[in-house]
Structures are given as structure tokens and as C-alpha cells.
Design a protein around this motif. Structure first.
Motif, PDB file in Angstrom:
ATOM      1  N   LEU B 217      45.306  45.870  48.152  1.00  0.00           N
ATOM      2  CA  LEU B 217      44.580  45.961  49.421  1.00  0.00           C
ATOM      3  C   LEU B 217      45.470  46.620  50.463  1.00  0.00           C
ATOM      4  O   LEU B 217      46.676  46.363  50.509  1.00  0.00           O
ATOM      5  CB  LEU B 217      44.170  44.565  49.923  1.00  0.00           C
ATOM      6  N   HIS B 218      44.844  47.467  51.261  1.00  0.00           N
ATOM      7  CA  HIS B 218      45.567  48.013  52.412  1.00  0.00           C
ATOM      8  C   HIS B 218      44.582  47.980  53.582  1.00  0.00           C
ATOM      9  O   HIS B 218      44.036  48.994  53.997  1.00  0.00           O
ATOM     10  CB  HIS B 218      46.051  49.433  52.122  1.00  0.00           C
ATOM     11  N   LEU B 219      44.347  46.760  54.050  1.00  0.00           N
ATOM     12  CA  LEU B 219      43.297  46.512  55.041  1.00  0.00           C
ATOM     13  C   LEU B 219      43.879  45.771  56.244  1.00  0.00           C
ATOM     14  O   LEU B 219      44.962  45.178  56.156  1.00  0.00           O
ATOM     15  CB  LEU B 219      42.197  45.632  54.425  1.00  0.00           C
ATOM     16  N   HIS B 220      43.131  45.772  57.321  1.00  0.00           N
ATOM     17  CA  HIS B 220      43.523  44.968  58.481  1.00  0.00           C
ATOM     18  C   HIS B 220      43.293  43.489  58.167  1.00  0.00           C
ATOM     19  O   HIS B 220      42.754  43.149  57.104  1.00  0.00           O
ATOM     20  CB  HIS B 220      42.729  45.393  59.724  1.00  0.00           C
ATOM     21  N   SER B 221      43.678  42.649  59.114  1.00  0.00           N
ATOM     22  CA  SER B 221      43.721  41.206  58.853  1.00  0.00           C
ATOM     23  C   SER B 221      42.390  40.608  58.370  1.00  0.00           C
ATOM     24  O   SER B 221      42.315  40.056  57.262  1.00  0.00           O
ATOM     25  CB  SER B 221      44.181  40.497  60.127  1.00  0.00           C
ATOM     26  N   THR B 222      41.346  40.717  59.185  1.00  0.00           N
ATOM     27  CA  THR B 222      40.076  40.063  58.828  1.00  0.00           C
ATOM     28  C   THR B 222      39.483  40.638  57.535  1.00  0.00           C
ATOM     29  O   THR B 222      39.062  39.856  56.664  1.00  0.00           O
ATOM     30  CB  THR B 222      39.072  40.179  59.997  1.00  0.00           C
ATOM     31  N   PRO B 223      39.421  41.962  57.375  1.00  0.00           N
ATOM     32  CA  PRO B 223      38.902  42.473  56.090  1.00  0.00           C
ATOM     33  C   PRO B 223      39.719  42.003  54.892  1.00  0.00           C
ATOM     34  O   PRO B 223      39.158  41.749  53.819  1.00  0.00           O
ATOM     35  CB  PRO B 223      38.991  43.996  56.252  1.00  0.00           C
ATOM     36  N   THR B 224      41.037  41.852  55.050  1.00  0.00           N
ATOM     37  CA  THR B 224      41.872  41.355  53.950  1.00  0.00           C
ATOM     38  C   THR B 224      41.402  39.960  53.541  1.00  0.00           C
ATOM     39  O   THR B 224      41.181  39.684  52.349  1.00  0.00           O
ATOM     40  CB  THR B 224      43.357  41.300  54.391  1.00  0.00           C
ATOM     41  N   ALA B 225      41.222  39.092  54.545  1.00  0.00           N
ATOM     42  CA  ALA B 225      40.786  37.721  54.250  1.00  0.00           C
ATOM     43  C   ALA B 225      39.392  37.721  53.621  1.00  0.00           C
ATOM     44  O   ALA B 225      39.126  36.966  52.676  1.00  0.00           O
ATOM     45  CB  ALA B 225      40.798  36.898  55.531  1.00  0.00           C
ATOM     46  N   LEU B 226      38.524  38.565  54.120  1.00  0.00           N
ATOM     47  CA  LEU B 226      37.147  38.613  53.593  1.00  0.00           C
ATOM     48  C   LEU B 226      37.127  39.046  52.132  1.00  0.00           C
ATOM     49  O   LEU B 226      36.414  38.466  51.302  1.00  0.00           O
ATOM     50  CB  LEU B 226      36.290  39.571  54.429  1.00  0.00           C
ATOM     51  N   VAL B 227      37.925  40.067  51.802  1.00  0.00           N
ATOM     52  CA  VAL B 227      37.958  40.556  50.415  1.00  0.00           C
ATOM     53  C   VAL B 227      38.484  39.456  49.494  1.00  0.00           C
ATOM     54  O   VAL B 227      37.893  39.181  48.435  1.00  0.00           O
ATOM     55  CB  VAL B 227      38.828  41.832  50.299  1.00  0.00           C
ATOM     56  N   ILE B 228      39.580  38.795  49.905  1.00  0.00           N
ATOM     57  CA  ILE B 228      40.184  37.773  49.029  1.00  0.00           C
ATOM     58  C   ILE B 228      39.209  36.607  48.839  1.00  0.00           C
ATOM     59  O   ILE B 228      38.985  36.139  47.723  1.00  0.00           O
ATOM     60  CB  ILE B 228      41.537  37.310  49.612  1.00  0.00           C
ATOM     61  N   ARG B 229      38.601  36.173  49.946  1.00  0.00           N
ATOM     62  CA  ARG B 229      37.671  35.043  49.839  1.00  0.00           C
ATOM     63  C   ARG B 229      36.489  35.396  48.927  1.00  0.00           C
ATOM     64  O   ARG B 229      36.141  34.635  48.017  1.00  0.00           O
ATOM     65  CB  ARG B 229      37.150  34.673  51.228  1.00  0.00           C
ATOM     66  N   GLN B 230      35.907  36.557  49.154  1.00  0.00           N
ATOM     67  CA  GLN B 230      34.721  36.924  48.363  1.00  0.00           C
ATOM     68  C   GLN B 230      35.082  37.223  46.908  1.00  0.00           C
ATOM     69  O   GLN B 230      34.298  36.954  46.005  1.00  0.00           O
ATOM     70  CB  GLN B 230      33.991  38.107  49.016  1.00  0.00           C
ATOM     71  N   ALA B 231      36.296  37.736  46.682  1.00  0.00           N
ATOM     72  CA  ALA B 231      36.745  37.984  45.297  1.00  0.00           C
ATOM     73  C   ALA B 231      36.919  36.661  44.560  1.00  0.00           C
ATOM     74  O   ALA B 231      36.424  36.495  43.442  1.00  0.00           O
ATOM     75  CB  ALA B 231      38.056  38.767  45.313  1.00  0.00           C
ATOM     76  N   ARG B 232      37.599  35.740  45.210  1.00  0.00           N
ATOM     77  CA  ARG B 232      37.845  34.438  44.547  1.00  0.00           C
ATOM     78  C   ARG B 232      36.528  33.684  44.359  1.00  0.00           C
ATOM     79  O   ARG B 232      36.315  33.081  43.307  1.00  0.00           O
ATOM     80  CB  ARG B 232      38.819  33.591  45.388  1.00  0.00           C
ATOM     81  N   ASN B 233      35.653  33.740  45.354  1.00  0.00           N
ATOM     82  CA  ASN B 233      34.367  33.031  45.241  1.00  0.00           C
ATOM     83  C   ASN B 233      33.466  33.627  44.167  1.00  0.00           C
ATOM     84  O   ASN B 233      32.593  32.943  43.639  1.00  0.00           O
ATOM     85  CB  ASN B 233      33.626  33.042  46.581  1.00  0.00           C
ATOM     86  N   SER B 234      33.666  34.912  43.879  1.00  0.00           N
ATOM     87  CA  SER B 234      32.824  35.519  42.835  1.00  0.00           C
ATOM     88  C   SER B 234      33.547  35.548  41.490  1.00  0.00           C
ATOM     89  O   SER B 234      33.146  36.267  40.572  1.00  0.00           O
ATOM     90  CB  SER B 234      32.390  36.926  43.256  1.00  0.00           C
ATOM     91  N   GLY B 235      34.604  34.767  41.379  1.00  0.00           N
ATOM     92  CA  GLY B 235      35.261  34.566  40.091  1.00  0.00           C
ATOM     93  C   GLY B 235      36.272  35.625  39.696  1.00  0.00           C
ATOM     94  O   GLY B 235      36.709  35.679  38.552  1.00  0.00           O
ATOM     95  N   ILE B 236      36.666  36.475  40.624  1.00  0.00           N
ATOM     96  CA  ILE B 236      37.685  37.488  40.306  1.00  0.00           C
ATOM     97  C   ILE B 236      39.065  36.835  40.522  1.00  0.00           C
ATOM     98  O   ILE B 236      39.441  36.525  41.642  1.00  0.00           O
ATOM     99  CB  ILE B 236      37.525  38.747  41.198  1.00  0.00           C
ATOM    100  N   GLU B 237      39.757  36.597  39.438  1.00  0.00           N
ATOM    101  CA  GLU B 237      41.044  35.895  39.522  1.00  0.00           C
ATOM    102  C   GLU B 237      42.232  36.823  39.291  1.00  0.00           C
ATOM    103  O   GLU B 237      43.350  36.373  39.056  1.00  0.00           O
ATOM    104  CB  GLU B 237      41.086  34.746  38.489  1.00  0.00           C
ATOM    105  N   LEU B 238      42.001  38.098  39.393  1.00  0.00           N
ATOM    106  CA  LEU B 238      43.095  39.071  39.195  1.00  0.00           C
ATOM    107  C   LEU B 238      44.165  38.892  40.266  1.00  0.00           C
ATOM    108  O   LEU B 238      43.852  38.452  41.381  1.00  0.00           O
ATOM    109  CB  LEU B 238      42.537  40.497  39.307  1.00  0.00           C
TER     110      LEU B 238
END
Lengths: 570, 376
Positions: B217-238
Motif C-alpha cells: 500500500l502507498h496510501l494516505h492514512s484513512t485509505p490505508t486503514a480502510l483497505v486493511i479493514r476491508q481486506a481482513r473483513n473479506s478474508g484476505i490474510e496476505l
């Protein structure tokens, strides 16, 4: 009327020149803020035209601003041309883009138009961000040279300020030229009551296109100046925030007057600076200040100023001899010939193979139960609706495919069943706006005087149209229709809501008009009014003519009696 | 009778004292984005600068004021013009937003005032402008560390990248993709996201379809958190290796501990993760003063302003003196050792921090020193 125009122009110039003179002695920071004010005033001036005057909620003004900034900036960086050359390029490029956009978008109405223009702005923003090779991507393009004039670099903030505000004066003058009398009134009529404007000979499409292109040109000019004063052009210039700022400037300053754009731009560029000492809280103060301004002055700051300071002069009606009406083809000739006219709404046939004629000097009454097709027929003759089949001949020429405003130019005028009133005009201005067949302002003035002196509105010339009583509004409708110098006058329920005395006045007037050669078609439910005044009566039912002839002949026709009058005698 | 020559020094002191006292006041404006999508980073910058300037106030008379630059170059330029019209700044704490810096640089050059920034946009120091000093390692440094950690430590071969459409994002993308190609692990997926995008699932779905072995990821603060949260919630554990925004305590606050498991970030430093007494003191003081935890941007700005203060203490009298001092001296800051590479790049080290899923304080996993070889 031109004195009002001149006064407004002088007031606007004073509003432009006072802050400029004050800023000339300010420090470089103060001058920079005023320079930005001037730049945004130019953009807001364009928005004043499209949104304030025409009422079209365009959300593309920020896009035009950004396109101007990018095109001037890129040309300046890559080709090292003078600013004026880059500005010219930016203006032409943006105007061409606006023209391409206008073709599909200007046909859309209200919120669809707003959404379409917003979509275009978003596309421009995406292109700016992603076409990195040309635009520099999210970083934008930097190294834009300083403003120059004929080879001389405008390095001091004083010179930049004067240059920007000089361009603003040109833009203000151009705006006033575009909106010179009577076009200003025509545009107000168009904004408030487009149907009336169209049937008064005003070309709506031409005005919408002109204003859209002019708003783009002003936006591009502002954008080019902004790019050159900052030295960088970035996607920020295309962001919605710019559009919102321009919209806020136009509304808060007063969207109905060019001076409002200047006042709004000065206020909104200075407000954040005044509150800057509040650090993170300055945006709250800024928002509260804007909210207060909107609540206190809903018509904008200039609107308040106009309300309390500027008073419109009273009109001095000179009694002028009535002008001879335009020549009719010849005595008792057929002016209008309708053949095989049909119109269907969904499954309902409003008109079925209808044939009729109108002669000059003749008054024809059109009667029939509700839904018989009377208003549809008037709408089709005046061009507001399109027939499915059939032909309409005016003076021997087919006009069934001619737009409404051209039919008006060729002599068809009308009034409406429900009086459609433009709230932004007074009585005099509303009539003047409709004098579309006169090309000289003096002639327009004379004609307006003549129409008013022969009306019941002589004492109400300065009254705002929205303040008129229902009866006066009907009289005004007729005056406005007469201002187009008609050969054929279509009156849709002209006596509705009138007292007996007012109906008598109207009957006399209609007869006088017919005697001057105008052919008149009247739709009205009041038989007491209609029967004595008409020469011929046509009775419609379910879109077809069921009876036609003199009033006595129609009254004797059993079909007409049964359909419209029941079995009782009238 | 007192002779006139004997009175001269007294007169001179009376007349000159107010002037010399006035002259001693050093004006250092702080022009940072404290509103808009970079407000977190900008506020950290402001706090770091204020802390440094306040700490120096016992020995130096410093006047500073904070102006918001928001997120447009126009506002930044106006703020700069305002600062220049209010006095003679000796140096300016300048915004993290690269586009704003590009607009400000020519004006700073004309005014002869050094800009002290933490912006990572590579372009800033490639324009031969002698008045920029970047106290946060640029993308040419941190993105190399980012790529090296991914390929050398995680041994990833199929990285996928989500980056921002802003100048920050495009600059990072450019350097990271180049470094990954060089390391033999080119990107298998890449997508740019606007800062306003809130629903990351469409991008994550496409990303997953490319079968990556690590998410970058090379994102600003809020988008970084959003991507991680939505990735983990959708089962992406990479494993996720994010940009510097993820090291910020304010970003970690937006996520639950378990969502942070397997998440790392590149940064210049992580003050809350360090055990050095000086850094602990800095963090404690910062938290007491601003009721929040410091991040690398706050620390870098703090170090930058302290280097300016060192220049003043070393006798710098003008903005040009400070510029020259910054350009030629080495400074031991709290985060790292700073030295200009001749272009204004002062930071040359990068750190990788990782979260273990039990706490919101990341652990320092790897340090890459002197990446660009400035100290060789």
C-alpha cells in the motif's frame, strides 16, 4: 430604459474600482488576495451568466476554470509563448470543449443538466490525474512563467493586481454588453417562464448556448490567470471545491447582478484570511459567516444593496400615437390553414384529422368540453407542442416544423390559460422583452409606450409582474403578446377571472385588434363573453370539429348543443 | 562634568537596545495542512515544529505562527505570501503536500528563505532549488527499503500495489515499481485510488484475482486503514506492507488489533516504538502537550526545526546563513543523522515496523541505513 442599464454598469464599475484603488496601497499579501479576488470574480461573472441570469445549474464552471489553467499553463511551459497568446489559446480551446459539451448537454433540463455537467468535470479531473505524460499527473505542471505583457514581465504584485483587474473590467463590460437592454429582460423572461419566452419570439437555444460558451470563456480566462499567478497547475484546479467556491461567490454576492459576482469573490477570498488566526477552527468561522450571510441576505449582498439603496425610476409614459400594425397580406385573406392535424398522448387522441382556417380581420371562438383538444390545438399552432400528423400554413408557408420562437417572429402570438408570470421583471420590462420584432431600442420603447397607453396598466408600469392581480396579469399577457406584433393572436381563456367591466374592456380591445387586421382565435368557457365578440365559432369534441359557423349557426347545431351546452338553450 | 564621549556608549545602548532586541526575534512561520485529507500528517508536522521551537525559546527569542495550507497549491502560496509580508522569516516549516511545495519553491527561492519539509515527493529535490530541505527520507530512500523488505525478508515474488492518485501516491508508485522490477519481483497488480474512495472492495476483489503473495500500500492514512479493514473483513490474510501512513498511531487507532496482524509499514522512524531515553522524553513531552502520540512526521519536523535552531545557535543571522548551514552540516537528530546530499535530501535511513496483532504499537523489524550512500 438604457439609463437603467448605464446606471447598473456605473454602479458595477464603482464596485470594481473602489477595492482596486484601496488594494493599490496594500502590502504584497493584501495585493495577492485582491488579485485572487479579481481572478475568481472573472470566473464568477461567467457563472453569473449561466446560473444567475439563465437559471441553468451548470456544475462545469470549475471544469472550465481548470481547463483554462491547464491549457494556458501547458502552452506556457512547453512553448514559452507570451501570456496573452496562451490566454487566447486557453479561451479558444475551452470554448471549443464547451461547444462540444453543449450539443448533448444543453438539451437536458434542470437536475439532469447539473448532473451531466458534473460528470464532465469529473472526467476532466480524472484525465488531469491520469494523463501523467501531458498534465504531470497529480503533481501537476510547475514552472509556469510569470505574467507578462508585450514582453515585459509583471514581477511586482502591484502590476499583477492592476493587470488582473483590468481584465476584470473588460469582462464586466462584455457582460453588460451581452446583457444590454432589452436582452437582459428577455433573458429574465426566459429564465422565469421559458414557454412565454419561446412564444414571444425569444430563441432559448441560442441564449443557452451563448451563455454556456461565455461562462466557459470567462472560466478559462480566470483559470489561465490563476495558473500564471501561482506558477503551478494541478488537479486541485479541477476539483469540485473550485466549483463550490464559484457557486458560493455568485450566490452570496447576488446571482442576479454582475456586481454580485465581484462582491462575492472579494468576500469569499478574504473571509478565510480574516479568520486565519483561528488556525484549525477557521473553517467553522468561515462556514458560520457564509451561513449568516445567506440567512440575512437570501438574494445576495448586492440584492440587499439593491433593495434598500437603488430604487428603480418611475416610468414616464408619454402618450404616443398607436403604431400602425404590421401590414397583413390583404383584406380578408386566409392567414392560417390547418390540414389533417392529429395529436396523440399515449393512447388518447387529443386531435383527430383536424382542419380549420383563420382569416385576417376575423375573430374565431373555439369551444368544446374539457379534454376536447382546444389547448392542444393552440399549443401546436404556437409551436410549444409538435403534431403527430398534419400541416400548418401561415401566409402560404408551411410552419409545422418551425420552432416556437420563429413562429412568433412570423406573427403568431399567444396568451396562456394560466398566467405565467416572470417575477424578475416589472410590467414595462416584461412588455419590452417581448418586442422581439423591433431591432431598434428606441422603436421598442415607443412600441411599449403605445401598448401600455392602450391598456389598463398605465398606472402600474413600474409594478413587479409577480405583484399584479389576476386580472392585471391577464391584461399584461395580452400586452406582451401584442408586443410581438402578431398577425394571429391565440388567446387561451383570456376572460377567466375577470369582472364584467374588465370583460367588457377586453371585448372592445379584441374588436379593435381585429379591425387592425389581426386574426384572433379565442378559447374561453364564458359564453357571455365569447358569443358577442366572435365572428365565427368552432366546436370541438374529442379532437374533431363537430360544428362550425357563425355563433347563431353553431348554437342551432344539435350536435354542438348536446355536446357542449346540454339540452338547455344558451 | 561628564564628558560627552563617555556618554556615547550609554546613548548607543539606549538607542540601539530596542532595535537589537527586535532583531533578536526570529520569525519562523509554520505553513502546514491542518485541514483536508492531509490534516493528520500536517497536524503532526505542526506539533513537531511547535515543540522544537517552544523548547528553544529558553535560549532564543522565536516568533512563530501557524497557517493552514489545506490541500490546494493556491492556499499554500497565499499562506507563504502572507508569511513573507509579515516579517523576514529565517526559515519556514513547509507542507508535506508535494504539489503545494512545487508551487512554493520558486517563491521561496526568490525570497531566499529555506523551506523545512517532510514531503516525500521525489520531484522536490530534483529541481535544483537550493532552498528546500527535506527531513523525511524521500521515496528514493524509503521505497527502496520497502521493496527490499518485501523481496529480501518476505521473499515475495508477486506483489500487488494500491496507491493514491495524489502526487504522493504517484511518486511512491514510480519508485516502488522501479525498485521491485530491479529486485526481480515486478508488480502483478496495481491500481490508483482517489483519496475520496471509501469502498475498497472493488479494488481488493481485482487485486485478489491477480493472485499476489503480498499486498503493498502507498496510501494516505484513512485509505490505508480502510483497505486493511476491508481486506481482513473479506478474508484476505496476505501480508500487507504499507507506506509510512500505517506507522502513524492515528492510523492504527482506526483498526482493531487482530486486523493489524501481519501488517508492516515503511517509515523514517517510529518514535513510540523506540526505547532510547531521548526519544521516550520526546514522546512523553509530545503526548503531554498535544494529547496524542507522535509519529515519524512529527519527529522529522521536530528534527528539522532543531537543525534550524542549531544553525541559529551557531551564529546564523540571516535566512541565507541558515540555508548555507543546513546545506553543509551534519545533524544528529532523534530519528536519524541528517546531512544534505547536495539537493536538500537530509534523511537517508528507513525503518520497517510491524504489528503483531496484540497491540497498536508497532515493533521495529528492520532498519536500512544510508540507503542512498550520502554518508559514504
Amino acid at each position: 430604459m438604457s439609463s437603467l442599464y448605464s446606471r447598473d454598469f456605473i454602479v458595477t464599475l464603482i464596485i470594481v474600482l473602489i477595492p482596486l484603488c484601496l488594494a493599490l496601497n496594500a502590502d504584497s499579501y493584501g495585493q495577492r488576495i485582491m488579485t485572487l479576488s479579481g481572478i475568481y470574480a472573472i470566473a464568477a461573472m461567467g457563472y453569473h451568466l449561466i446560473f444567475g441570469r439563465l437559471g441553468a445549474l451548470s456544475l462545469a464552471q470549475g471544469c472550465f476554470f481548470g481547463l483554462g489553467a491547464y491549457s494556458a499553463g501547458l502552452i506556457g511551459v512547453h512553448f514559452e509563448l507570451s501570456f496573452l497568446t496562451c490566454l487566447l489559446f486557453a479561451v479558444i480551446f475551452t470554448a471549443l470543449v464547451a461547444l462540444i459539451i453543449a450539443l448533448p448537454v444543453l438539451r437536458l433540463e434542470s437536475h439532469y443538466f447539473a448532473l451531466a455537467t458534473l460528470g464532465i468535470a469529473q472526467v476532466a479531473l480524472l484525465i488531469a490525474i491520469n494523463w501523467t505524460e501531458v498534465t504531470g499527473g497529480a503533481n501537476g505542471t510547475y514552472g509556469i512563467p510569470q505574467l507578462d505583457l508585450f514582453g515585459m514581465e509583471l514581477s511586482s504584485s502591484n502590476h499583477v493586481l492592476i493587470f488582473v483587474w483590468f481584465i476584470l473590467v473588460i469582462i464586466v463590460s462584455l457582460t453588460f454588453w451581452i446583457m444590454r437592454t432589452p436582452f437582459n429582460y428577455q433573458v429574465t423572461l426566459l429564465k422565469d417562464t421559458p414557454e412565454v419566452a419561446a412564444s414571444s419570439g425569444i430563441d432559448i437555444g441560442r441564449w443557452r448556448l451563448t451563455f454556456f460558451i461565455m461562462s466557459a470563456i470567462f472560466g478559462a480566462t480566470a483559470g489561465a490567470l490563476q495558473a500564471y499567478t501561482i506558477g503551478v497547475v494541478s488537479p486541485a484546479t479541477l476539483e469540485f471545491q473550485v466549483m463550490v467556491s464559484i457557486l458560493a461567490m455568485t450566490v452570496i454576492g447576488g446571482k442576479n447582478h454582475p456586481a454580485g459576482a465581484v462582491i462575492g469573490a472579494i468576500l469569499l477570498t478574504h473571509l478565510p484570511e480574516w479568520f486565519r488566526f483561528l488556525e484549525t477552527h477557521y473553517l467553522i468561522a468561515y462556514g458560520v459567516a457564509l451561513l449568516c450571510t445567506i440567512i440575512i441576505t437570501p438574494s445576495g449582498i448586492f440584492g440587499l444593496f439593491e433593495k434598500f439603496i437603488i430604487k428603480n425610476p418611475a416610468y414616464d409614459l408619454k402618450i404616443l400615437p398607436s403604431k400602425e400594425n404590421k401590414s397583413v397580406s390583404d383584406a380578408s385573406s386566409t392567414l392560417l390553414e390547418i390540414q389533417g392535424l392529429s395529436k396523440t398522448y399515449g393512447g388518447i387522441k387529443a386531435l383527430k384529422n383536424l382542419n380549420m382556417t383563420l382569416q385576417s380581420y376575423q375573430i374565431v371562438g373555439l369551444v368544446g368540453p374539457n379534454g376536447s383538444g382546444k389547448s392542444t390545438l393552440i399549443n401546436i399552432i404556437s409551436g410549444l407542442q409538435r403534431q403527430d400528423e398534419g400541416t400548418i400554413k401561415l401566409d402560404g408557408s408551411f410552419i409545422e416544423n418551425t420552432p416556437s420562437y420563429k413562429r412568433s417572429n412570423r406573427g403568431i402570438a399567444r396568451t396562456y390559460q394560466t398566467s405565467l408570470r416572470s417575477s424578475g421583471l416589472d410590467v414595462y420590462q416584461a412588455i419590452l422583452a417581448c418586442s422581439t420584432n423591433q431591432h431598434n431600442l428606441k422603436h421598442r420603447d415607443n412600441q411599449t409606450h403605445a401598448i401600455l397607453t392602450n391598456s389598463r396598466l398605465t398606472s402600474k408600469t413600474g409594478s413587479m409582474v409577480g405583484d399584479l392581480s389576476a386580472a392585471d396579469a391577464r391584461e399584461l399577457d395580452l400586452c406582451m403578446a401584442l408586443a410581438t406584433e402578431p398577425k394571429i393572436l391565440l388567446l387561451d381563456e383570456p376572460a377567466a377571472g375577470l369582472s364584467s367591466a374588465e370583460q367588457q374592456f377586453l371585448s372592445t380591445k379584441i374588436r379593435q385588434l381585429a379591425q387592425s387586421g389581426i386574426s384572433i382565435l379565442i378559447v374561453d368557457h364564458s359564453m357571455d363573453f365569447l358569443l358577442p365578440v366572435v365572428d365565427r365559432l368552432i366546436c370541438l369534441d374529442q379532437g374533431s370539429v363537430v360544428a362550425e359557423g357563425t355563433p347563431a349557426e353553431v348554437l342551432a347545431d344539435p350536435k354542438a348543443l348536446k355536446l357542449y351546452f346540454g339540452n338547455s338553450r344558451v | 562634568m561628564i564628558k560627552l564621549p563617555k556618554l556615547l556608549p550609554i546613548f548607543a545602548m539606549i538607542v540601539l537596545f530596542p532595535i537589537s532586541a527586535e532583531a533578536k526575534e526570529t520569525y519562523i512561520p509554520i505553513l502546514v495542512p491542518i485541514t483536508g485529507f492531509l490534516s493528520l500528517e500536517g497536524t503532526a508536522q505542526r506539533n513537531g515544529a511547535i515543540q522544537a521551537l517552544d523548547e528553544a525559546s529558553s535560549s532564543l527569542k522565536i516568533k512563530y505562527e501557524v497557517s493552514d495550507t489545506s490541500t490546494s497549491p493556491e492556499i499554500a502560496v497565499t499562506a507563504l505570501q502572507r508569511a513573507l509580508s509579515r516579517g523576514k522569516p529565517m526559515a519556514i516549516a513547509a507542507p508535506i503536500f508535494g504539489t503545494q511545495m512545487l508551487a512554493m519553491l520558486p517563491i521561496a527561492k526568490r525570497a531566499g528563505v529555506p523551506l523545512i519539509t517532510v514531503s516525500g515527493t521525489a520531484k522536490l529535490t530534483e529541481l535544483d532549488n537550493p532552498f528546500i530541505f527535506r527531513f523525511f527520507p524521500g521515496d528514493a530512500v524509503v521505497k527502496v527499503a520497502h521493496a527490499r523488505y518485501v523481496t529480501e525478508v518476505l521473499r515475495a515474488k508477486r506483489p500487488a500495489l494500491l496507491y493514491q492518485t495524489t502526487a504522493y501516491g504517484q511518486s511512491g508508485y514510480s519508485h516502488l515499481s522501479k525498485a521491485l522490477r530491479k529486485a526481480g519481483a515486478p508488480l502483478v497488480f496495481e491500481e490508483a485510488l482517489a483519496p475520496s474512495v471509501k469502498d475498497m472492495l472493488p479494488a481488493l476483489t481485482k487485486l485478489r484475482a491477480s493472485k499476489p503473495d503480498v499486498i503493498l500500500l502507498h496510501l494516505h492514512s484513512t485509505p490505508t486503514a480502510l483497505v486493511i479493514r476491508q481486506a481482513r473483513n473479506s478474508g484476505i490474510e496476505l501480508p500487507i506492507v504499507a507506506g509510512s501512513a500505517m506507522h502513524q498511531p492515528s492510523t492504527a487507532k482506526l483498526l482493531k488489533n487482530h486486523q493489524l496482524r501481519g501488517v508492516c509499514a515503511e517509515t523514517a522512524a517510529s518514535p513510540i516504538s523506540e526505547n532510547h531515553p531521548k526519544l521516550i522524553q520526546f514522546t512523553t513531552e509530545y503526548k503531554k502537550r498535544f494529547q496524542t502520540l507522535p509519529d515519524a512526521f512529527a519527529l522529522a519536523q521536530y528534527d528539522g526545526m532543531n537543525m534550524v535552531i542549531s544553525a541559529l545557535k551557531s551564529g546564523a543571522k540571516t535566512a541565507m546563513d541558515i540555508r548555507n548551514w543546513l546545506a553543509t552540516n551534519t545533524f544528529n537528530g532523534l530519528a536519524m543523522k541528517y546531512k544534505s546530499d547536495g539537493k536538500g535530501n537530509m534523511g537517508h535511513d528507513a525503518t520497517i515496523v510491524c504489528y503483531d496483532g496484540t497491540t497498536k504499537t508497532p515493533k521495529i523489524t528492520k532498519k536500512y541505513l544510508n540507503i542512498d550512500g550520502t554518508f559514504n
